[in-house]
Design an enzyme around this catalytic site. Structure first.
Site, mmCIF file in Angstrom:
data_model
loop_
_atom_site.group_PDB
_atom_site.id
_atom_site.type_symbol
_atom_site.label_atom_id
_atom_site.label_comp_id
_atom_site.label_asym_id
_atom_site.label_seq_id
_atom_site.Cartn_x
_atom_site.Cartn_y
_atom_site.Cartn_z
ATOM 1 N N SER A 112 0.932 -1.212 -0.067
ATOM 2 C CA SER A 112 -0.023 -0.105 -0.098
ATOM 3 C C SER A 112 0.917 1.131 0.103
ATOM 4 C CB SER A 112 -0.798 0.148 1.320
ATOM 5 O OG SER A 112 -0.359 -0.102 2.488
ATOM 6 N N TYR A 113 1.923 1.096 0.840
ATOM 7 C CA TYR A 113 2.825 2.417 0.773
ATOM 8 C C TYR A 113 3.347 2.601 -0.441
ATOM 9 C CZ TYR A 113 6.143 5.883 2.751
ATOM 10 O OH TYR A 113 6.871 7.104 3.208
ATOM 11 N N SER A 114 4.137 1.676 -1.123
ATOM 12 C CA SER A 114 4.846 1.805 -2.270
ATOM 13 C C SER A 114 3.929 2.306 -3.687
ATOM 14 C CB SER A 114 5.561 0.520 -2.589
ATOM 15 O OG SER A 114 6.389 0.184 -1.677
ATOM 16 N N SER A 137 0.719 3.524 -3.177
ATOM 17 C CA SER A 137 0.333 5.053 -2.980
ATOM 18 C C SER A 137 0.955 6.187 -3.382
ATOM 19 C CB SER A 137 -0.549 5.004 -1.800
ATOM 20 O OG SER A 137 0.446 4.877 -0.383
ATOM 21 N N LYS A 138 2.247 5.868 -2.981
ATOM 22 C CA LYS A 138 3.378 7.068 -3.448
ATOM 23 C C LYS A 138 3.491 7.039 -4.797
ATOM 24 C CE LYS A 138 4.265 8.822 0.766
ATOM 25 N NZ LYS A 138 4.130 10.228 0.958
#
Length: 232
Positions: free
Chosen positions: A153-155, A157-158
């Site tokens: 999710s972090y990778s 979404s960024k």
């Protein structure tokens, strides 16, 4: 004096941005989800009562974004800088325990929120002096460098934030608004962890130096905190 809107200002890089901006003489509209719990930010407000306005903002809440835009418009007629710093990272995420709610929340905070906030504040930014939308991205959002698993999710979404930034840069070029994506380095914060190689003051000082030297032709670029080109 610059007029700055800052998200995620209660800790880490956000708090350090607020401190350094205030010490430089800027006016800061600093937001976080729970200002009543943000003791360090409140201490800064006591030091700089005339130039620090603290407000509640959950960037995943569209109505909260609208309220914050109305509140800042009552404080200033222009914004020169928007720093989209607020973000969320789920450390326990791995293939096998992925959940839609968690994935969607990361996108809401890390990508959609900054886009909608920029949209809401655009009338003030259009009146700003050399206005800049400064998006805190990460090397983990680089498709080129994503050669390891996890951090779904972090990778992702960024990476979405980076694409939104590219589109915004094109749309706002005629308004003179500069939009950049910036990797702050691996910083010793709650998110970055104790093993990180940079301290917040060094990272933020570098990013503010970068902010000072941005030119219209830089709009749409993905840069490191030192101003070097970052691979997409």
């Amino acid at each position: 004096m610059r007029y700055v809107f800052l998200t995620g200002a209660n800790r880490g890089l956000g708090l350090e941005f607020a401190r350094q901006l205030l010490e430089r003489g800027d006016w800061v509209f600093a937001t976080c989800r729970h200002p009543e719990r943000a003791e360090a930010l409140r201490a800064l407000q006591q030091r700089f009562p005339q130039r620090l306005h603290v407000a509640a903002l959950d960037v995943s809440d569209e109505q909260a974004i609208a309220r914050a835009a109305t509140e800042v418009a009552a404080q200033t007629e222009r914004l020169d800088v928007l720093i989209n710093n607020a973000g969320v990272l789920y450390r326990d995420e791995h293939l096998g325990n992925l959940r839609q709610s968690q994935l969607m929340h990361a996108f809401a905070v890390n990508a959609v929120g900054p886009l909608l906030l920029t949209q809401a504040l655009l009338p003030l930014l259009q009146k700003g002096q050399r206005p800049v939308v400064f998006n805190l991205s990460t090397q983990m959002g680089s498709l080129t460098r994503k050669t390891y698993g996890g951090y779904y999710s972090y990778s992702a979404s960024k990476a979405a934030l980076n694409m939104f930034g590219r589109a915004l840069a094109a749309d706002l070029r005629s308004d003179g608004v500069i939009v950049v994506l910036v990797h702050p380095g691996w910083v010793r914060t709650d998110m970055g962890g104790a093993q990180a190689t940079l301290d917040p003051p060094t990272s933020v000082a570098g990013m503010l130096a970068l902010l000072e030297r941005l030119k219209p032709e830089d709009s749409g670029r993905f840069l490191t905190w030192e101003g070097k080109e970052h691979p997409w």
